[in-house]
Design a protein around this motif. Structure first.
Motif, short mmCIF file in Angstrom:
data_model
loop_
_atom_site.label_atom_id
_atom_site.label_comp_id
_atom_site.label_asym_id
_atom_site.label_seq_id
_atom_site.Cartn_x
_atom_site.Cartn_y
_atom_site.Cartn_z
N LEU A 36 -10.76 4.36 4.97
CA LEU A 36 -10.01 5.51 4.47
C LEU A 36 -9.01 6.01 5.51
CD1 LEU A 36 -12.82 7.50 2.64
CD2 LEU A 36 -10.80 6.46 1.58
N ARG A 37 -9.43 6.10 6.76
CA ARG A 37 -8.52 6.57 7.81
C ARG A 37 -7.34 5.61 7.98
NH1 ARG A 37 -10.73 10.89 10.04
NH2 ARG A 37 -12.98 11.08 10.19
N SER A 38 -7.60 4.33 7.95
CA SER A 38 -6.55 3.33 8.05
C SER A 38 -5.63 3.38 6.83
CB SER A 38 -7.18 1.95 8.20
OG SER A 38 -6.22 0.95 8.10
N PHE A 39 -6.23 3.49 5.67
CA PHE A 39 -5.50 3.52 4.41
C PHE A 39 -4.52 4.68 4.36
CE2 PHE A 39 -5.26 4.66 -0.16
CZ PHE A 39 -4.76 3.46 -0.66
N LEU A 40 -4.93 5.83 4.86
CA LEU A 40 -4.07 7.01 4.84
C LEU A 40 -2.86 6.90 5.77
CD1 LEU A 40 -6.75 9.82 4.62
CD2 LEU A 40 -5.18 9.08 2.83
N ARG A 41 -2.90 5.92 6.67
CA ARG A 41 -1.77 5.73 7.59
C ARG A 41 -0.67 4.85 7.01
NH1 ARG A 41 -5.64 4.07 11.47
NH2 ARG A 41 -6.71 5.91 12.18
N ILE A 42 -0.92 4.25 5.86
CA ILE A 42 0.09 3.39 5.24
C ILE A 42 1.30 4.23 4.88
CG2 ILE A 42 0.63 1.89 3.29
CD1 ILE A 42 -2.34 1.25 3.09
N ASN A 43 2.46 3.73 5.23
CA ASN A 43 3.70 4.44 4.95
C ASN A 43 4.33 3.82 3.70
OD1 ASN A 43 6.03 5.91 5.01
ND2 ASN A 43 6.90 4.84 6.76
N VAL A 44 4.18 4.50 2.58
CA VAL A 44 4.82 4.05 1.34
C VAL A 44 5.84 5.10 0.94
CG1 VAL A 44 2.96 2.61 0.46
CG2 VAL A 44 2.93 5.01 -0.04
N GLN A 45 7.07 4.66 0.77
CA GLN A 45 8.13 5.60 0.44
C GLN A 45 8.49 5.56 -1.04
OE1 GLN A 45 11.24 4.70 3.21
NE2 GLN A 45 10.08 5.47 4.94
N GLU A 46 8.27 4.43 -1.68
CA GLU A 46 8.66 4.28 -3.09
C GLU A 46 7.64 4.84 -4.06
OE1 GLU A 46 9.36 0.31 -4.23
OE2 GLU A 46 11.26 0.21 -3.20
N ARG A 47 6.42 4.92 -3.65
CA ARG A 47 5.37 5.32 -4.58
C ARG A 47 4.37 6.23 -3.89
NH1 ARG A 47 3.35 -0.31 -6.19
NH2 ARG A 47 2.35 0.87 -7.82
N VAL A 48 3.48 6.78 -4.65
CA VAL A 48 2.44 7.65 -4.12
C VAL A 48 1.26 6.77 -3.70
CG1 VAL A 48 0.85 9.50 -4.70
CG2 VAL A 48 3.16 9.53 -5.62
N LEU A 49 0.74 7.01 -2.52
CA LEU A 49 -0.43 6.27 -2.05
C LEU A 49 -1.60 6.56 -2.99
CD1 LEU A 49 -1.22 4.48 0.38
CD2 LEU A 49 -1.99 6.56 1.52
N PRO A 50 -2.26 5.53 -3.50
CA PRO A 50 -3.32 5.74 -4.51
C PRO A 50 -4.65 6.23 -3.92
CG PRO A 50 -3.10 3.41 -4.06
CD PRO A 50 -2.01 4.11 -3.28
N THR A 51 -4.59 7.33 -3.23
CA THR A 51 -5.77 7.89 -2.56
C THR A 51 -6.81 8.39 -3.56
OG1 THR A 51 -4.27 8.58 -0.81
CG2 THR A 51 -6.49 9.51 -0.78
N ILE A 52 -6.37 9.06 -4.61
CA ILE A 52 -7.31 9.58 -5.61
C ILE A 52 -8.05 8.42 -6.27
CG2 ILE A 52 -7.54 10.88 -7.77
CD1 ILE A 52 -5.04 12.45 -6.92
N GLU A 53 -7.34 7.34 -6.53
CA GLU A 53 -7.95 6.17 -7.16
C GLU A 53 -9.04 5.58 -6.26
OE1 GLU A 53 -3.82 6.52 -8.96
OE2 GLU A 53 -4.75 6.92 -7.03
N VAL A 54 -8.74 5.46 -4.98
CA VAL A 54 -9.70 4.89 -4.03
C VAL A 54 -10.96 5.75 -3.93
CG1 VAL A 54 -10.08 4.40 -1.57
CG2 VAL A 54 -8.00 3.58 -2.70
N ILE A 55 -10.79 7.03 -3.74
CA ILE A 55 -11.96 7.91 -3.58
C ILE A 55 -12.76 7.98 -4.88
CG2 ILE A 55 -10.97 10.18 -4.10
CD1 ILE A 55 -13.22 9.38 -1.10
N THR A 56 -12.09 7.91 -6.03
CA THR A 56 -12.79 7.92 -7.31
C THR A 56 -13.68 6.70 -7.45
OG1 THR A 56 -11.07 9.22 -8.41
CG2 THR A 56 -12.48 7.89 -9.83
N LEU A 57 -13.18 5.53 -7.06
CA LEU A 57 -14.00 4.32 -7.18
C LEU A 57 -15.16 4.33 -6.20
CD1 LEU A 57 -11.53 1.41 -7.97
CD2 LEU A 57 -12.87 2.85 -9.50
N ILE A 58 -14.96 4.89 -5.02
CA ILE A 58 -16.10 5.04 -4.09
C ILE A 58 -17.15 5.93 -4.74
CG2 ILE A 58 -16.88 5.97 -1.88
CD1 ILE A 58 -14.13 5.15 -0.73
#
Length: 107
Positions: A36-58
């Motif tokens: 999660l900590r690594s994932f949140l560091r991804i720099n995506v400018q075109e789209r929204v980082l799918p954080t809600i999706e990841v935490i929901t599946l966990i």
């Protein structure tokens, strides 16, 4: 731009592998928190980082790990914020699968 997409796709693939290969127990919690900590560091400018999706599946697929993360969130604001996120689990999986397969998401 292309590198961002590949990085996001690789991280979604890594996430699916974590879900598949790690048991739903306390000992696996640190692996998911590091991800999660690594994932949140991804720099995506075109789209929204799918954080809600990841935490929901966990939350849905690894409830014991999610409970452990929630316990850790008492002393970690980032984890506290993440554990408060939620959406429909089928939609979350579908969105992540579309990123993994290289399709354009709705977001």
């Amino acid at each position: 731009m292309r590198g961002e997409t590949n990085e996001l796709k690789m991280n979604v693939e890594k996430f699916f592998l974590l879900l598949q290969n790690y048991p739903d127990d306390f000992d696996s919690t640190s692996v998911f928190v590091r991800f999660l900590r690594s994932f949140l560091r991804i720099n995506v400018q075109e789209r929204v980082l799918p954080t809600i999706e990841v935490i929901t599946l966990i939350k849905e697929q690894k409830p014991n790990i999610f409970r452990s993360i929630r316990k850790l969130s008492e002393e970690d604001n980032m984890l506290a914020f993440l554990t408060g996120l939620s959406m429909d689990s089928q939609e979350a999986e579908s969105r992540l699968q579309s990123i993994y397969e290289g399709r354009r998401g709705e977001r």
